[in-house]
Design a protein around this motif. Structure first.
Motif, PDB file in Angstrom:
ATOM      1  N   ASP A  66       0.967  -1.339  -0.028  1.00 32.14           N
ATOM      2  CA  ASP A  66      -0.064  -0.585  -0.355  1.00 32.14           C
ATOM      3  C   ASP A  66       0.962   1.210  -0.001  1.00 32.14           C
ATOM      4  N   LEU A  67       0.437   2.406  -0.017  1.00 31.58           N
ATOM      5  CA  LEU A  67       0.852   3.594  -0.086  1.00 31.58           C
ATOM      6  C   LEU A  67       2.211   3.927   1.240  1.00 31.58           C
ATOM      7  N   GLY A  68       1.467   3.163   2.228  1.00 28.06           N
ATOM      8  CA  GLY A  68       2.337   3.545   3.824  1.00 28.06           C
ATOM      9  C   GLY A  68       3.417   2.983   3.644  1.00 28.06           C
ATOM     10  N   GLU A  69       3.564   1.462   2.932  1.00 29.80           N
ATOM     11  CA  GLU A  69       4.606   0.704   2.813  1.00 29.80           C
ATOM     12  C   GLU A  69       5.660   1.462   2.273  1.00 29.80           C
ATOM     13  N   LYS A  70       5.147   1.984   0.709  1.00 32.72           N
ATOM     14  CA  LYS A  70       5.894   2.451  -0.298  1.00 32.72           C
ATOM     15  C   LYS A  70       6.311   4.063   1.043  1.00 32.72           C
ATOM     16  N   GLU A  71       5.927   4.854   1.488  1.00 28.56           N
ATOM     17  CA  GLU A  71       6.407   6.146   2.470  1.00 28.56           C
ATOM     18  C   GLU A  71       7.735   5.170   2.836  1.00 28.56           C
ATOM     19  N   ALA A  72       6.766   4.041   3.457  1.00 25.65           N
ATOM     20  CA  ALA A  72       8.072   4.089   5.305  1.00 25.65           C
ATOM     21  C   ALA A  72       9.040   3.584   3.843  1.00 25.65           C
ATOM     22  N   LEU A  73       8.934   2.655   3.163  1.00 19.82           N
ATOM     23  CA  LEU A  73      10.469   1.840   2.383  1.00 19.82           C
ATOM     24  C   LEU A  73      11.426   3.009   1.741  1.00 19.82           C
ATOM     25  N   LEU A  74      10.115   4.169   1.385  1.00 22.75           N
ATOM     26  CA  LEU A  74      11.375   5.086   0.476  1.00 22.75           C
ATOM     27  C   LEU A  74      12.175   6.355   1.596  1.00 22.75           C
ATOM     28  N   SER A  75      11.224   6.213   3.149  1.00 17.55           N
ATOM     29  CA  SER A  75      11.697   6.708   4.277  1.00 17.55           C
ATOM     30  C   SER A  75      13.158   6.103   4.546  1.00 17.55           C
ATOM     31  N   ALA A  76      13.318   5.019   4.934  1.00 25.12           N
ATOM     32  CA  ALA A  76      14.023   3.945   5.495  1.00 25.12           C
ATOM     33  C   ALA A  76      15.071   3.849   4.685  1.00 25.12           C
ATOM     34  N   HIS A  77      15.128   4.117   3.178  1.00 26.83           N
ATOM     35  CA  HIS A  77      16.056   3.828   1.608  1.00 26.83           C
ATOM     36  C   HIS A  77      15.984   4.302   1.024  1.00 26.83           C
ATOM     37  N   PRO A  78      16.293   5.932   1.047  1.00 27.06           N
ATOM     38  CA  PRO A  78      16.411   7.023   0.496  1.00 27.06           C
ATOM     39  C   PRO A  78      17.234   7.062  -0.584  1.00 27.06           C
ATOM     40  N   GLY A  79      18.137   6.485  -1.134  1.00 26.52           N
ATOM     41  CA  GLY A  79      19.108   6.478  -1.938  1.00 26.52           C
ATOM     42  C   GLY A  79      18.614   5.832  -2.938  1.00 26.52           C
ATOM     43  N   PRO A  80      18.798   3.600  -2.730  1.00 26.04           N
ATOM     44  CA  PRO A  80      18.391   3.020  -4.153  1.00 26.04           C
ATOM     45  C   PRO A  80      16.980   3.238  -3.846  1.00 26.04           C
ATOM     46  N   LEU A  81      15.885   3.615  -3.433  1.00 29.41           N
ATOM     47  CA  LEU A  81      14.934   3.569  -3.814  1.00 29.41           C
ATOM     48  C   LEU A  81      14.103   5.071  -3.947  1.00 29.41           C
ATOM     49  N   PHE A  82      13.737   5.180  -4.326  1.00 19.45           N
ATOM     50  CA  PHE A  82      12.586   6.256  -5.508  1.00 19.45           C
ATOM     51  C   PHE A  82      11.347   6.114  -5.386  1.00 19.45           C
ATOM     52  N   THR A  83      11.251   7.427  -5.861  1.00 21.91           N
ATOM     53  CA  THR A  83       9.888   7.624  -6.804  1.00 21.91           C
ATOM     54  C   THR A  83       9.964   8.491  -7.789  1.00 21.91           C
ATOM     55  N   ILE A  84       9.266   8.419  -8.376  1.00 22.34           N
ATOM     56  CA  ILE A  84       8.913   9.809  -9.249  1.00 22.34           C
ATOM     57  C   ILE A  84       7.024  10.325  -9.821  1.00 22.34           C
ATOM     58  N   PRO A  85       7.045  11.404 -10.316  1.00 21.02           N
ATOM     59  CA  PRO A  85       5.615  11.400 -10.704  1.00 21.02           C
ATOM     60  C   PRO A  85       4.501  10.789 -11.192  1.00 21.02           C
ATOM     61  N   HIS A  86       4.779   9.748 -11.850  1.00 21.03           N
ATOM     62  CA  HIS A  86       4.141   9.098 -12.710  1.00 21.03           C
ATOM     63  C   HIS A  86       4.075   7.724 -11.915  1.00 21.03           C
ATOM     64  N   LEU A  87       4.501   7.130 -10.410  1.00 20.58           N
ATOM     65  CA  LEU A  87       4.568   6.664  -9.009  1.00 20.58           C
ATOM     66  C   LEU A  87       3.223   6.989  -8.383  1.00 20.58           C
ATOM     67  N   ASP A  88       2.999   8.462  -8.550  1.00 24.77           N
ATOM     68  CA  ASP A  88       2.398   9.163  -7.141  1.00 24.77           C
ATOM     69  C   ASP A  88       0.708   8.258  -7.278  1.00 24.77           C
ATOM     70  N   ASN A  89       0.621   7.730  -5.822  1.00 22.13           N
ATOM     71  CA  ASN A  89      -0.905   7.460  -5.481  1.00 22.13           C
ATOM     72  C   ASN A  89      -0.612   6.553  -6.199  1.00 22.13           C
ATOM     73  N   TYR A  90       0.124   5.703  -6.495  1.00 27.58           N
ATOM     74  CA  TYR A  90       0.710   4.222  -6.921  1.00 27.58           C
ATOM     75  C   TYR A  90       1.429   2.973  -6.036  1.00 27.58           C
ATOM     76  N   PRO A  91       0.315   2.399  -5.330  1.00 25.22           N
ATOM     77  CA  PRO A  91       1.364   1.207  -4.613  1.00 25.22           C
ATOM     78  C   PRO A  91       2.551   0.332  -5.444  1.00 25.22           C
ATOM     79  N   ALA A  92       3.820   1.196  -5.640  1.00 26.44           N
ATOM     80  CA  ALA A  92       5.330   0.867  -5.978  1.00 26.44           C
ATOM     81  C   ALA A  92       6.442   1.935  -5.994  1.00 26.44           C
ATOM     82  N   LEU A  93       7.831   1.106  -6.012  1.00 23.41           N
ATOM     83  CA  LEU A  93       8.768   1.958  -5.816  1.00 23.41           C
ATOM     84  C   LEU A  93       9.099   1.557  -7.018  1.00 23.41           C
ATOM     85  N   LEU A  94      10.656   2.601  -7.266  1.00 23.68           N
ATOM     86  CA  LEU A  94      11.365   2.615  -7.657  1.00 23.68           C
ATOM     87  C   LEU A  94      13.326   1.617  -6.989  1.00 23.68           C
ATOM     88  N   VAL A  95      13.717   1.265  -7.588  1.00 27.12           N
ATOM     89  CA  VAL A  95      14.370   0.473  -7.573  1.00 27.12           C
ATOM     90  C   VAL A  95      15.775   0.976  -7.838  1.00 27.12           C
TER      91      VAL A  95
END
Length: 128
Positions: A66-95
């Protein structure tokens, strides 16, 4: 640190995974749901980076529960994990594979699989 070959090795350990193409890019599924896919940047993505240099090398998109897990992972690993506007409000992240340690890659891909796997299959996998 990680490569697409590392992704393949992690995915090979997960049950009932199939591979296909979606929008011309390698995509891995459990059942009919995708949980990981190679995600190069589109022209629109690159334009949104503006003067900032986008991460180089292979990029993997991975589903999150879900989006909560996405935000938690992005906060915990800001270097290798990130997102882009295309994935806003979508439960996926980029590695960014090039900067992802193998252990983190394994955890992220496995979590992506668990996020979309049928409940009974996920429970069986976790009990192994």
């Amino acid at each position: 640190m990680a490569t697409v070959r590392d992704v393949e090795r992690v995915i090979a350990r997960l049950p009932e995974v199939t591979e296909g193409l979606r929008f011309g890019h390698r995509t891995w599924y459990v059942g009919k749901k995708s949980f990981a896919w190679v995600r190069p940047f589109s022209k629109a993505d690159l334009k949104r980076f503006g003067d900032e240099t986008p991460p180089d090398g292979d990029i993997l998109a991975v589903a999150t529960a879900d989006l909560g897990e996405k935000e938690a992972l992005l906060s915990a690993h800001p270097g290798p994990l990130f997102t882009i506007p295309h994935l806003d409000n979508y439960p996926a992240l980029l590695v960014h594979l090039k900067s992802t340690p193998p252990k983190l890659l394994r955890e992220i891909v496995e979590d992506g699989w668990l996020a979309v796997a049928p409940r009974q299959l996920a429970e069986q996998y976790l009990q192994r």
